[in-house]
Write a protein that holds these residues in place. Structure first.
Motif, PDB file in Angstrom:
ATOM      1  N   THR A   1       0.839  -1.218  -0.150  1.00  0.00           N
ATOM      2  CA  THR A   1       0.004   0.131  -0.069  1.00  0.00           C
ATOM      3  C   THR A   1       0.852   1.258   0.104  1.00  0.00           C
ATOM      4  OG1 THR A   1      -1.711  -1.280   1.204  1.00  0.00           O
ATOM      5  CG2 THR A   1      -1.967   1.184   1.101  1.00  0.00           C
ATOM      6  N   ILE A   2       1.962   1.120   0.912  1.00  0.00           N
ATOM      7  CA  ILE A   2       2.850   2.419   1.006  1.00  0.00           C
ATOM      8  C   ILE A   2       3.622   2.742  -0.569  1.00  0.00           C
ATOM      9  CG2 ILE A   2       5.150   3.093   1.997  1.00  0.00           C
ATOM     10  CD1 ILE A   2       2.635   3.477   3.557  1.00  0.00           C
ATOM     11  N   GLU A   3       3.908   1.554  -1.088  1.00  0.00           N
ATOM     12  CA  GLU A   3       4.449   1.492  -2.578  1.00  0.00           C
ATOM     13  C   GLU A   3       3.656   1.899  -3.497  1.00  0.00           C
ATOM     14  OE1 GLU A   3       7.519  -2.392  -2.295  1.00  0.00           O
ATOM     15  OE2 GLU A   3       5.575  -2.603  -2.968  1.00  0.00           O
ATOM     16  N   VAL A   4       2.536   1.656  -3.298  1.00  0.00           N
ATOM     17  CA  VAL A   4       1.375   2.355  -4.588  1.00  0.00           C
ATOM     18  C   VAL A   4       1.251   3.656  -4.375  1.00  0.00           C
ATOM     19  CG1 VAL A   4      -1.048   2.225  -5.236  1.00  0.00           C
ATOM     20  CG2 VAL A   4       0.172   0.042  -4.936  1.00  0.00           C
ATOM     21  N   ALA A   5       1.173   4.402  -2.906  1.00  0.00           N
ATOM     22  CA  ALA A   5       0.878   5.419  -2.657  1.00  0.00           C
ATOM     23  C   ALA A   5       2.046   6.339  -3.151  1.00  0.00           C
ATOM     24  CB  ALA A   5       0.699   5.823  -1.024  1.00  0.00           C
ATOM     25  N   PHE A   6       3.350   5.922  -2.740  1.00  0.00           N
ATOM     26  CA  PHE A   6       4.290   6.600  -3.123  1.00  0.00           C
ATOM     27  C   PHE A   6       4.543   6.610  -4.685  1.00  0.00           C
ATOM     28  CE2 PHE A   6       6.376   6.263   1.233  1.00  0.00           C
ATOM     29  CZ  PHE A   6       6.224   7.611   1.567  1.00  0.00           C
ATOM     30  N   GLY A   7       4.078   5.583  -5.041  1.00  0.00           N
ATOM     31  CA  GLY A   7       4.197   5.470  -6.927  1.00  0.00           C
ATOM     32  C   GLY A   7       3.252   6.389  -7.410  1.00  0.00           C
ATOM     33  N   LEU A   8       1.978   6.807  -6.774  1.00  0.00           N
ATOM     34  CA  LEU A   8       0.936   7.670  -7.122  1.00  0.00           C
ATOM     35  C   LEU A   8       1.813   9.022  -7.113  1.00  0.00           C
ATOM     36  CD1 LEU A   8      -2.086   6.443  -6.098  1.00  0.00           C
ATOM     37  CD2 LEU A   8      -1.469   6.377  -8.301  1.00  0.00           C
ATOM     38  N   VAL A   9       2.475   9.161  -6.147  1.00  0.00           N
ATOM     39  CA  VAL A   9       3.078  10.603  -5.774  1.00  0.00           C
ATOM     40  C   VAL A   9       4.322  10.871  -6.927  1.00  0.00           C
ATOM     41  CG1 VAL A   9       4.647  12.244  -4.319  1.00  0.00           C
ATOM     42  CG2 VAL A   9       2.488  10.631  -3.248  1.00  0.00           C
ATOM     43  N   GLY A  10       4.941   9.881  -7.143  1.00  0.00           N
ATOM     44  CA  GLY A  10       6.005   9.801  -8.092  1.00  0.00           C
ATOM     45  C   GLY A  10       5.467  10.027  -9.678  1.00  0.00           C
TER      46      GLY A  10
ATOM     47  N   ALA B   1       0.422   0.937 -11.191  1.00  0.00           N
ATOM     48  CA  ALA B   1      -1.119   0.303 -11.945  1.00  0.00           C
ATOM     49  C   ALA B   1      -1.036  -1.098 -11.578  1.00  0.00           C
ATOM     50  CB  ALA B   1      -1.477   0.480 -13.206  1.00  0.00           C
ATOM     51  N   LEU B   2      -0.047  -1.808 -11.890  1.00  0.00           N
ATOM     52  CA  LEU B   2       0.212  -3.321 -11.669  1.00  0.00           C
ATOM     53  C   LEU B   2       0.212  -3.502 -10.059  1.00  0.00           C
ATOM     54  CD1 LEU B   2       0.635  -6.084 -12.711  1.00  0.00           C
ATOM     55  CD2 LEU B   2       3.093  -5.664 -12.614  1.00  0.00           C
ATOM     56  N   LEU B   3       1.023  -3.110  -9.300  1.00  0.00           N
ATOM     57  CA  LEU B   3       0.880  -3.408  -7.849  1.00  0.00           C
ATOM     58  C   LEU B   3      -0.265  -2.848  -7.259  1.00  0.00           C
ATOM     59  CD1 LEU B   3       4.599  -2.056  -6.750  1.00  0.00           C
ATOM     60  CD2 LEU B   3       3.755  -4.371  -6.900  1.00  0.00           C
ATOM     61  N   GLY B   4      -0.974  -1.694  -7.839  1.00  0.00           N
ATOM     62  CA  GLY B   4      -2.499  -1.392  -7.307  1.00  0.00           C
ATOM     63  C   GLY B   4      -3.299  -2.489  -7.568  1.00  0.00           C
TER      64      GLY B   4
END
Length: 124
Positions: free
Chosen positions: A13-22, A50-53
Motif C-alpha cells: 500500500t505504501i509502495e502504491v501511494a508513493f508510486g502515485l506521488v512519483g 497500476a500493476l501493484l495497485g
C-alpha cells in the motif's frame, strides 16, 4: 491473516501511494517542460504503480497465483531498476539492495511458509 502478511500488504500500500506521488511529480515535470526523455520514466511509473495497485486489489481472493504474481512484479521492479543502473554504469550494491529495501521485504514476507498457507486457501 498473519502479521507478516498484514505487514506485506501495508508495505505494498505504501509502495502504491508513493508510486502515485512519483507519477504526479513525473507528470508535472513532463507537462511543464515537454521533455520527451521523461516519457519512459512516466510509462514505468504508471505501469508499475497500476500493476501493484491491481494486484493489491485482488489480495482478498487468496489465490496461489496472486502470491507469485506479486513476487514477480516486485522482482520486475528490481530488475528494471538494475538494468537502468547497469546501462548508465551506476550500479552499486546499495542501489540494488538499499533503495529497494521495502521491495525485498515484501518478497521475503511472501516467501514465508505462512504466506503459502494463507494464499492456498481460495475464497473466490
Amino acid at each position: 491473516m498473519t502479521p507478516s502478511l498484514k505487514a506485506a500488504q501495508f508495505i505494498i500500500t505504501i509502495e502504491v501511494a508513493f508510486g502515485l506521488v512519483g507519477l504526479a511529480i513525473t507528470l508535472a515535470g513532463f507537462f511543464s517542460t515537454f521533455k520527451w526523455g521523461l516519457l519512459p520514466g512516466l510509462a514505468y511509473a504508471a505501469g508499475s504503480t497500476a500493476l501493484l495497485g491491481w494486484l493489491l486489489s485482488r489480495w482478498s481472493s487468496r489465490r496461489t497465483y496472486l502470491r507469485w504474481a506479486i513476487i514477480a512484479a516486485h522482482l520486475l521492479v528490481i530488475g528494471a531498476t538494475t538494468l537502468d543502473l547497469a546501462l548508465f554504469s551506476t550500479l552499486t550494491r546499495d542501489a540494488v539492495f538499499g533503495t529497494h529495501i521495502l521491495t525485498w521485504a515484501v518478497i521475503v514476507l511472501l516467501l514465508l511458509p505462512s504466506a503459502g498457507r494463507w494464499f492456498s486457501e481460495s475464497r473466490a
